[in-house]
Design a protein around this motif. Sequence first.
Motif, PDB file in Angstrom:
ATOM      1  N   ASN A  93       0.777  -1.338  -0.242  1.00  0.00           N
ATOM      2  CA  ASN A  93       0.016   0.058  -0.125  1.00  0.00           C
ATOM      3  C   ASN A  93       0.715   1.302  -0.113  1.00  0.00           C
ATOM      4  N   ALA A  94       2.038   1.093   0.643  1.00  0.00           N
ATOM      5  CA  ALA A  94       2.717   2.338   0.536  1.00  0.00           C
ATOM      6  C   ALA A  94       3.553   2.770  -0.856  1.00  0.00           C
ATOM      7  N   ILE A  95       3.527   1.701  -1.674  1.00  0.00           N
ATOM      8  CA  ILE A  95       4.247   1.955  -2.803  1.00  0.00           C
ATOM      9  C   ILE A  95       3.462   2.740  -3.956  1.00  0.00           C
ATOM     10  N   LEU A  96       2.226   2.686  -3.516  1.00  0.00           N
ATOM     11  CA  LEU A  96       1.172   3.470  -4.621  1.00  0.00           C
ATOM     12  C   LEU A  96       1.719   4.835  -5.225  1.00  0.00           C
ATOM     13  N   PRO A  97       2.203   5.767  -4.274  1.00  0.00           N
ATOM     14  CA  PRO A  97       2.695   7.080  -4.713  1.00  0.00           C
ATOM     15  C   PRO A  97       3.804   6.993  -5.416  1.00  0.00           C
ATOM     16  N   GLN A  98       4.732   5.956  -4.921  1.00  0.00           N
ATOM     17  CA  GLN A  98       5.866   5.559  -5.716  1.00  0.00           C
ATOM     18  C   GLN A  98       5.901   5.221  -7.231  1.00  0.00           C
ATOM     19  N   ILE A  99       4.784   4.318  -7.310  1.00  0.00           N
ATOM     20  CA  ILE A  99       4.528   3.804  -8.745  1.00  0.00           C
ATOM     21  C   ILE A  99       4.246   5.108  -9.543  1.00  0.00           C
ATOM     22  N   SER A 100       3.278   5.817  -9.038  1.00  0.00           N
ATOM     23  CA  SER A 100       2.715   6.991  -9.808  1.00  0.00           C
ATOM     24  C   SER A 100       3.827   7.906  -9.969  1.00  0.00           C
ATOM     25  N   GLY A 101       4.870   8.446  -9.002  1.00  0.00           N
ATOM     26  CA  GLY A 101       6.044   9.114  -9.381  1.00  0.00           C
ATOM     27  C   GLY A 101       7.084   8.461 -10.325  1.00  0.00           C
ATOM     28  N   PHE A 102       7.016   7.200 -10.203  1.00  0.00           N
ATOM     29  CA  PHE A 102       7.878   6.550 -11.315  1.00  0.00           C
ATOM     30  C   PHE A 102       7.599   6.367 -12.623  1.00  0.00           C
ATOM     31  N   ALA A 103       6.186   6.444 -12.703  1.00  0.00           N
ATOM     32  CA  ALA A 103       5.782   6.507 -14.195  1.00  0.00           C
ATOM     33  C   ALA A 103       5.865   7.965 -14.525  1.00  0.00           C
ATOM     34  N   LEU A 104       5.751   8.900 -13.893  1.00  0.00           N
ATOM     35  CA  LEU A 104       5.983  10.438 -14.238  1.00  0.00           C
ATOM     36  C   LEU A 104       7.414  10.696 -14.669  1.00  0.00           C
ATOM     37  N   SER A 105       8.428   9.908 -13.862  1.00  0.00           N
ATOM     38  CA  SER A 105       9.621  10.086 -14.144  1.00  0.00           C
ATOM     39  C   SER A 105      10.223   9.389 -15.373  1.00  0.00           C
ATOM     40  N   LEU A 106       9.407   8.286 -15.836  1.00  0.00           N
ATOM     41  CA  LEU A 106       9.804   7.823 -17.014  1.00  0.00           C
ATOM     42  C   LEU A 106       9.530   8.772 -18.216  1.00  0.00           C
ATOM     43  N   GLY A 107       8.567   9.480 -18.029  1.00  0.00           N
ATOM     44  CA  GLY A 107       8.102  10.485 -19.053  1.00  0.00           C
ATOM     45  C   GLY A 107       9.320  11.589 -19.299  1.00  0.00           C
ATOM     46  N   PHE A 108       9.791  11.861 -18.247  1.00  0.00           N
ATOM     47  CA  PHE A 108      10.976  13.039 -18.335  1.00  0.00           C
ATOM     48  C   PHE A 108      12.266  12.184 -18.702  1.00  0.00           C
ATOM     49  N   VAL A 109      12.347  11.037 -18.603  1.00  0.00           N
ATOM     50  CA  VAL A 109      13.478  10.263 -19.283  1.00  0.00           C
ATOM     51  C   VAL A 109      13.723  10.782 -20.441  1.00  0.00           C
ATOM     52  N   VAL A 110      12.926  11.061 -21.478  1.00  0.00           N
ATOM     53  CA  VAL A 110      12.926  11.624 -22.674  1.00  0.00           C
ATOM     54  C   VAL A 110      13.902  12.778 -22.798  1.00  0.00           C
ATOM     55  N   SER A 111      13.423  13.913 -21.736  1.00  0.00           N
ATOM     56  CA  SER A 111      14.132  15.253 -21.684  1.00  0.00           C
ATOM     57  C   SER A 111      15.650  14.887 -21.354  1.00  0.00           C
ATOM     58  N   GLY A 112      16.016  13.789 -20.738  1.00  0.00           N
ATOM     59  CA  GLY A 112      17.367  13.442 -20.522  1.00  0.00           C
ATOM     60  C   GLY A 112      17.636  14.449 -19.163  1.00  0.00           C
ATOM     61  N   THR A 113      19.051  14.591 -18.900  1.00  0.00           N
ATOM     62  CA  THR A 113      19.494  15.572 -17.746  1.00  0.00           C
ATOM     63  C   THR A 113      20.537  16.335 -18.554  1.00  0.00           C
ATOM     64  N   LEU A 114      19.898  17.427 -19.118  1.00  0.00           N
ATOM     65  CA  LEU A 114      20.763  18.687 -19.928  1.00  0.00           C
ATOM     66  C   LEU A 114      22.212  18.839 -19.155  1.00  0.00           C
ATOM     67  N   VAL A 115      22.397  19.094 -17.945  1.00  0.00           N
ATOM     68  CA  VAL A 115      23.518  19.236 -17.410  1.00  0.00           C
ATOM     69  C   VAL A 115      24.552  18.301 -17.181  1.00  0.00           C
ATOM     70  N   MET A 116      23.852  17.028 -16.981  1.00  0.00           N
ATOM     71  CA  MET A 116      24.644  15.882 -16.833  1.00  0.00           C
ATOM     72  C   MET A 116      25.364  15.498 -18.211  1.00  0.00           C
ATOM     73  N   GLU A 117      24.562  15.455 -19.265  1.00  0.00           N
ATOM     74  CA  GLU A 117      24.930  15.366 -20.575  1.00  0.00           C
ATOM     75  C   GLU A 117      26.044  16.429 -21.166  1.00  0.00           C
ATOM     76  N   GLN A 118      25.949  17.420 -20.701  1.00  0.00           N
ATOM     77  CA  GLN A 118      26.918  18.672 -20.844  1.00  0.00           C
ATOM     78  C   GLN A 118      28.018  18.276 -20.336  1.00  0.00           C
ATOM     79  N   VAL A 119      28.087  17.892 -18.926  1.00  0.00           N
ATOM     80  CA  VAL A 119      29.257  17.559 -18.030  1.00  0.00           C
ATOM     81  C   VAL A 119      30.058  16.465 -18.806  1.00  0.00           C
ATOM     82  N   PHE A 120      29.355  15.307 -19.093  1.00  0.00           N
ATOM     83  CA  PHE A 120      29.973  14.342 -19.415  1.00  0.00           C
ATOM     84  C   PHE A 120      30.298  14.160 -21.032  1.00  0.00           C
ATOM     85  N   ASN A 121      29.798  15.230 -21.818  1.00  0.00           N
ATOM     86  CA  ASN A 121      29.821  15.299 -23.247  1.00  0.00           C
ATOM     87  C   ASN A 121      29.330  14.296 -24.022  1.00  0.00           C
ATOM     88  N   TYR A 122      28.053  13.820 -23.283  1.00  0.00           N
ATOM     89  CA  TYR A 122      27.438  12.757 -23.853  1.00  0.00           C
ATOM     90  C   TYR A 122      26.042  12.965 -24.802  1.00  0.00           C
TER      91      TYR A 122
END
Length: 326
Positions: free
Chosen positions: A245-274
């Motif tokens: 029961n405690a994991i319900l908000p986690q699953i919702s947040g995880f689904a949203l975080s997968l959506g932001f996967v496409v945007s990547g992490t701009l600064v991280m990719e710049q730091v590592f020249n990825y």
Amino acid sequence: MRFFIRRVAFYIVTAWAAVTLNFFIPRMMPGDPVQALIARYQGQISVDAVNSLRKLFGMDAHESLWQQYIDYWVKLFHGNLGVSLQSFPTPVSQIISQSLPWTIGLVGLATIIAFIVGTVIGIILGWRRGTKWDALIPITTFFSSVPYFWIGLMAIAIFATVLQWFPQGGSYSVDSLPGLNWAFVSSIFYYGFLPALTIVLSSMAGWILGMRNMMVTVSSEDYVTVAHAKGLRESVVMFRYASRNAILPQISGFALSLGFVVSGTLVMEQVFNYQGIGYRLLQATNNHDYPLMQGIFLVITLSVLIANIVADIIYAFLDPRTRKEG
């Protein structure tokens, strides 16, 4: 059923608004991309081609704004996102399709690992609160408050510069031949280890703290007390009753975080020249490549909307109360 119909209608309107804003914002920005393109090539493109280029970029002065808007939608339905300015005449869709797999592979895998590990640790910390496990809380709080690009810079300084275990940046070795061969695949994992480690450490702390707080709240519920009274094993009560029961908000947040996967992490990719989608977006911004910026923003927006739809559906099935409230 009404709940799902209302949610789908809401997201359709949201998608229409996002596409419309994506059409108007570049046209409201200062500067002329066509003139910038001609100036960049310094005489290699004839001035007589201005009208053709404007039509190519969907900014024909002889067409009304409404007609340009209609043409923009027609192009979208045909998968045409325009032509990149900085990589002219390469289509925007081709650049995105080349960069997107790198971001999804790196950020997606790191996000999944961070979610799984963080959730499991959060379950244990929440269930065994008041024990020696609480010593991990200050550590997780530290990583959750530190900017992830700082973690990336420290990882480069320690593991790449001092120890020289990993490269300082890049996506793969220039000596390897791209393809489905072991040298190239191992090179991708080797070069992607430090960026992935940065994402895991910076995002895992949030999953740990969120899951721990939910476990502390759920542990005092009546059904957990009843489960203890039945004489069930502690591991069964922890995973089957409390964490379920405690994991319900986690699953919702995880689904949203997968959506932001496409945007990547701009600064991280710049730091590592990825060479991910975030790195391309930064290049497009620096070079005033409006069509590429427009295409990347559109892909990011639609991916987040799809993730929201998936999160709503998953949450509605896991918690029927949301359907009644809707």
